[in-house]
Design an enzyme around this catalytic site. Structure first.
Site, PDB file in Angstrom:
ATOM      1  N   ASP A  14       8.865  -5.058  -3.672  1.00  0.00           N
ATOM      2  CA  ASP A  14       8.257  -4.224  -4.715  1.00  0.00           C
ATOM      3  C   ASP A  14       8.873  -4.461  -6.098  1.00  0.00           C
ATOM      4  O   ASP A  14       8.209  -4.260  -7.113  1.00  0.00           O
ATOM      5  CB  ASP A  14       8.320  -2.737  -4.336  1.00  0.00           C
ATOM      6  CG  ASP A  14       9.702  -2.302  -3.873  1.00  0.00           C
ATOM      7  OD1 ASP A  14      10.618  -3.151  -3.848  1.00  0.00           O
ATOM      8  OD2 ASP A  14       9.866  -1.119  -3.503  1.00  0.00           O
TER       9      ASP A  14
ATOM     10  N   SER B 239       8.455  -4.327   2.569  1.00  0.00           N
ATOM     11  CA  SER B 239       9.705  -3.758   2.038  1.00  0.00           C
ATOM     12  C   SER B 239      10.748  -3.495   3.126  1.00  0.00           C
ATOM     13  O   SER B 239      11.156  -2.357   3.380  1.00  0.00           O
ATOM     14  CB  SER B 239       9.396  -2.472   1.263  1.00  0.00           C
ATOM     15  OG  SER B 239       8.508  -2.746   0.223  1.00  0.00           O
TER      16      SER B 239
ATOM     17  N   ARG C 236      -0.924   0.585   2.844  1.00  0.00           N
ATOM     18  CA  ARG C 236      -2.163   0.508   2.068  1.00  0.00           C
ATOM     19  C   ARG C 236      -2.777  -0.882   2.161  1.00  0.00           C
ATOM     20  O   ARG C 236      -2.046  -1.879   2.219  1.00  0.00           O
ATOM     21  CB  ARG C 236      -1.879   0.787   0.589  1.00  0.00           C
ATOM     22  CG  ARG C 236      -1.542   2.207   0.265  1.00  0.00           C
ATOM     23  CD  ARG C 236      -1.427   2.393  -1.240  1.00  0.00           C
ATOM     24  NE  ARG C 236      -0.483   1.461  -1.828  1.00  0.00           N
ATOM     25  CZ  ARG C 236      -0.493   1.094  -3.107  1.00  0.00           C
ATOM     26  NH1 ARG C 236      -1.428   1.572  -3.914  1.00  0.00           N
ATOM     27  NH2 ARG C 236       0.397   0.266  -3.592  1.00  0.00           N
TER      28      ARG C 236
END
Length: 918
Positions: free
Chosen positions: A658, A604, A540
């Site tokens: 995250d 991540s 994203r």
């Protein structure tokens, strides 16, 4: 020849006229299907009254709980005794149930008389006599040295409170033993056996003969969930969902309900259906106004109904030339056996003649035809009424099973009327199938429901108890005491210290990585920031607008882009060029082409972070294989790609994971938020540690967020005494065996797999799914963690649990569903408690770091397991409270830690940078 034809024709017409005459006379006894459906509906309402807590006391149909919670599954085995007491004679039986592939039942029995003086003497005398007969029987079989389980059929009105506790309400059938009414009959037998002292038995169950009938047939056909008796009396029982039985605590599983349906209509519900003959039978009975339905259908009254009809029709000069005999006027002389005999003979008219002559009458051929027809009408009505109430029970079962398209059910049946009347059974079957066409109903004749059935109830109770013990022993290893959880907390603290220290960091499994995030939001952050969230095949790009002052808040816009496989497997340049191309597309889409903004990058993958804006990729995971990236600084790779494009410039301020993003997102809402936790597919935590303790980074002042990477807790063997055989199996078959052991005990990716392994173990040991393992259950990953959340949902009935299991190719019974639900609960509870123990270690460390007596702190949390599982969060919160009582811990659910969080870290970094420049 012509004369004989004319004679035959004459008799046929004569017979037809007589039949018509009787049919008109007994018009009210001939019930249409519409009327039967109406009766069925009335009975359904009576059933509900009997089950309801407030309506039960006044209900006619009592719907009594029997505490029999399961039907046979065919794996029962062992040696059992049965005691069948229901009249002046009683039986003792030895029942041997074999499960050696042949599934046989062998029975031996002895009948003993109860002398009249004992029937009318004291209760002590009666039960001493029963104990003596038991001793005699066991002595003959040379089994007095064995403590065998016993099932007791006690066919008197009782109030049952447990499977092995039943209080006699009132004696019937000529018994008058004193001191027994109001007493628990099981206790009285036990005391009598103790007084003797020469043998011992384990009285497991008290049942009535209807339940015994269902259980006997249930052994031969596992679809049998209804018991029916139509003999001298009539009754039925069936397996009801616990959630509908208000008179018993608990709402999981099923229980057999003894309906006591003979009393249907005692409140006037059937007044419009009952005829003058039914009223007369009732008035002449020993219990007027009671058992009105039974008096319309059972063998004790069928012959009497026929006699009363014959008397009335004779009085009206419709039969026997109006001449009555004293025998016909005598109650009980026309027996139900006579009804069966008249209907059973090929030449029923001849049999009718024989019986009527015996009753002192001089019947004509027409009288005999009429009598034959009266018998047919009375017995057909009995079968039809019985079918109407059975139809209500079948509809109830169908509703309980979620209204499945077709119900397959078996009815176990006993009783002299059903077995000996030549047409009753066939009529009953036909009417039931007509009234409930969407049910496939099988009727199975019972053999010895009161004896074998009592033994079967005992055998099932023994099987359930044995299996329960075996399952609990296995599940015990997954249940953690407070002492054990405190020990997990202590070990987590030790491992945290090891990860923070310079000399032990390299070998420490819990890495305690510095993130270079040195502050949480204070609410003064403002500006436009870009965030990039890369953690899988989709990524994203986000624009995050942070406002302060009166309009304080965060506004977000984002777009999702995919990464083609050839890019994932190509070169690093190709991958980062693709990412920059997507950023350019997003900026154009937002009308911000060429604008230079600060950027936060959620990346991540396993990295070694050296500064807030420098992160070295250690190795690709999740299917990425782009060359030339491992060992490189991902921020540099991104910056180089931006420069190659020469279209815009971006200030890459922070690389985060995250978990840290989650803490920062919640920190914007709550200034006390200094801990981040993710419990989803994987699990991790971070928190604000004192700089003096972060030995890998120079400097003593202030704090830094530490990314714990706590999933690896236990990789050095420190949790081995807490890991079960199921944890070991899941770990060994995983892609990273020996790694992330704590994560494998608590996170969403593995809980379903732990449950699957336990279910396989139970099934192999015959403790579940009748020992049958489906191919689907053997498939790794088939039991997704989302099923745990669904199965444990409070609003989900066992029926829906069965539907989930069916989706997995598992044919489950109601008992299986309860077991699966329990396994899911135990596994999820342990995960929440372990997570809570880890979190207690974190918050206590923060408190001790600051030298505080009490600490008020908020934990920002994200992850599907935490958010979607119905009980996980609550159990985890309770565990933290128990294990860290000096910390006041609040939990705040995060929204979009990886996107919004990355932007907020960037916003905080920009705020600090600007403050430093002033």
């Amino acid at each position: 020849m012509i004369a004989s034809h004319l004679l035959a024709y004459f008799f046929t017409e004569l017979n037809h006229d007589q039949v018509q005459k009787v049919d008109q006379y007994l018009y009210h006894m001939r019930l249409s299907d519409e009327t039967l459906q109406e009766i069925s509906e009335r009975f359904r309402k009576e059933m509900e009254k009997g089950l309801g807590a407030t309506t039960h006391p006044t209900a006619s149909v009592k719907m009594l709980p029997t505490f029999v919670r399961s039907t046979p599954d065919g794996t029962e085995h062992g040696e059992f005794l049965a005691l069948d007491l229901g009249g002046t004679n009683f039986r003792v039986l030895r029942v041997r149930v074999m499960d050696n592939g042949l599934r046989r039942v062998e029975m031996e029995n002895q009948i003993y008389a109860i002398p009249e003086d004992i029937m009318r003497g004291s209760g002590t005398q009666l039960f001493d006599h029963i104990a003596e007969c038991l001793a005699n029987f066991m002595g003959q079989l040379q089994i007095k040295d064995k403590k065998l389980p016993l099932g007791f059929t006690f066919s008197f009105p009782c109030h049952q409170t447990k499977l092995d506790e039943s209080f006699l309400v009132t004696w019937t059938k000529g018994f008058k033993s004193s001191g027994v009414e109001g007493q628990d009959v099981v206790r009285l037998i036990r005391k009598a056996i103790q007084r003797r002292g020469d043998f011992d038995i384990d009285i497991v169950a008290v049942v009535n003969d209807t339940v015994g009938t269902m259980m006997t047939c249930g052994y031969d056909d596992q679809n049998c969930e209804i018991g029916l008796i139509v003999g001298t009396g009539s009754n039925a029982c069936y397996m009801e969902e616990m959630r509908h039985i208000d008179t018993v605590e608990g709402d999981e599983g099923r229980m057999c309900i003894n309906m006591e349906w003979g009393a249907f209509g005692d409140d006037g519900t059937l007044n419009d259906i009952r005829t003058e003959f039914d009223q007369e039978v009732d008035m002449g009975s020993l219990n007027p106004g009671k058992q009105l339905f039974e008096k319309m259908i059972s063998g004790m009254y069928m012959g009497e109904l026929v006699r009363l009809i014959l008397v009335k029709m004779t009085k009206e000069e419709l039969l026997f030339g109006g001449k009555l005999s004293s025998e016909l006027l005598t109650t009980g002389l026309f027996e139900t056996k006579d009804v069966s005999d008249i209907e059973g003979e090929k030449d029923g008219v001849r049999k009718a003649h024989e019986i009527l002559v015996r009753l002192g009458l001089q019947p004509t051929h027409e009288d005999c035809v009429a009598t034959h027809r009266i018998c047919q009408v009375v017995s057909t009505r009995s079968a039809n009424l019985c079918a109407a109430t059975l139809a209500a029970v079948l509809r109830r079962l169908k509703e309980n099973k979620g209204g499945e398209e077709r119900l397959r059910s078996t009815i176990g049946v006993d009783g002299s009327v059903y077995k000996k009347h030549p047409h009753f059974a066939k009529r009953l079957h036909k009417t039931v199938r007509r009234l409930v066409p969407d049910c496939d109903v099988r009727f199975l004749r019972s053999e010895d429901g009161s004896g074998k059935g009592a033994a079967m109830v005992t055998a099932v109770a023994y099987r359930l108890a044995d299996q329960h013990r075996a399952r609990q022993k296995t599940l015990e290893s997954l249940k953690l005491s407070q002492e054990q959880l405190l020990e997990v907390k202590r070990r987590m603290k030790v491992e945290m210290e090891q990860g923070l220290r310079k000399e032990t960091h390299a070998s420490a499994p819990v890495k305690m990585l510095p993130t270079y995030v040195c502050a949480t939001p204070d609410g003064t952050e403002k500006g436009d920031f870009l965030a990039l969230d890369l953690g899988g095949t989709n990524f994203r790009v986000l624009l995050v607008r942070v406002r302060n002052g009166k309009r304080r808040g965060v506004e977000m816009h984002n777009k999702i882009y995919s990464i083609p496989q050839e890019v994932m497997h190509g070169t690093g340049d190709e991958l980062f060029d693709h990412i920059v191309q997507c950023i350019a597309d997003f900026l154009e889409y937002m009308g911000m082409k060429g604008v230079s903004l600060p950027l936060g990058f959620t990346f991540s993958f396993p990295c070694q972070q050296n500064r807030l804006d420098e992160s070295i990729l250690l190795k690709w995971t999740k299917g990425f294989k782009a060359s030339g990236c491992e060992g490189e600084d991902v921020v540099n790779l991104l910056k180089e790609a931006i420069h190659r494009r020469e279209e815009f410039d971006l200030d890459v301020v922070a690389v985060v994971n995250d978990t840290v993003g989650t803490m920062m997102t919640c920190g914007y809402e709550d200034p006390h938020c200094e801990v981040g936790l993710i419990v989803g597919t994987g699990s991790n935590a971070c928190y604000m540690e004192e700089m003096r303790n972060v030995e890998l980074v120079e400097g003593e002042e202030g704090r830094m967020c530490v990314n714990m990477e706590w999933g690896a807790f236990g990789d050095n063997g420190c949790l081995d005494d807490f890991r079960t055989e199921f944890d070991v199996a899941v770990d060994e078959l995983s892609l990273n065996a020996g790694k992330q052991r704590f994560e494998k005990m608590i996170s969403g990716m593995y809980l379903g797999e732990i449950v699957r392994n336990i279910l396989i173990d139970f099934t192999k040991r015959g403790l579940l799914f009748r020992g049958r393992i489906s191919e689907r259950l053997k498939t790794r990953g088939i039991f997704e963690t989302k099923f745990l959340s669904q199965i444990e949902s409070d609003c989900l009935a066992l029926l829906q649990v069965r539907a989930i299991l069916q989706h997995l190719g598992l044919e489950s019974t109601c008992d299986d569903s309860i077991i699966v639900k329990e396994v899911c609960a135990v596994v999820a509870r342990r995960a929440a408690q372990l997570c809570g123990a880890g979190m207690a270690a974190v918050v206590d460390k923060i408190r001790e770091n600051r030298g505080l007596d009490t600490l008020k702190v908020t934990v920002g949390v994200d992850g599907t397991l935490y958010k979607l599982h119905p009980h996980f969060a609550k159990i985890m919160h309770e565990t933290v409270q128990d294990l860290a009582p000096r910390c006041d811990v609040s939990f705040l659910e995060s929204e979009d830690g990886s996107g919004k969080g990355a932007a907020l870290i960037t916003a905080v970094a920009c705020r600090i940078r600007e403050a430093g420049q002033r």
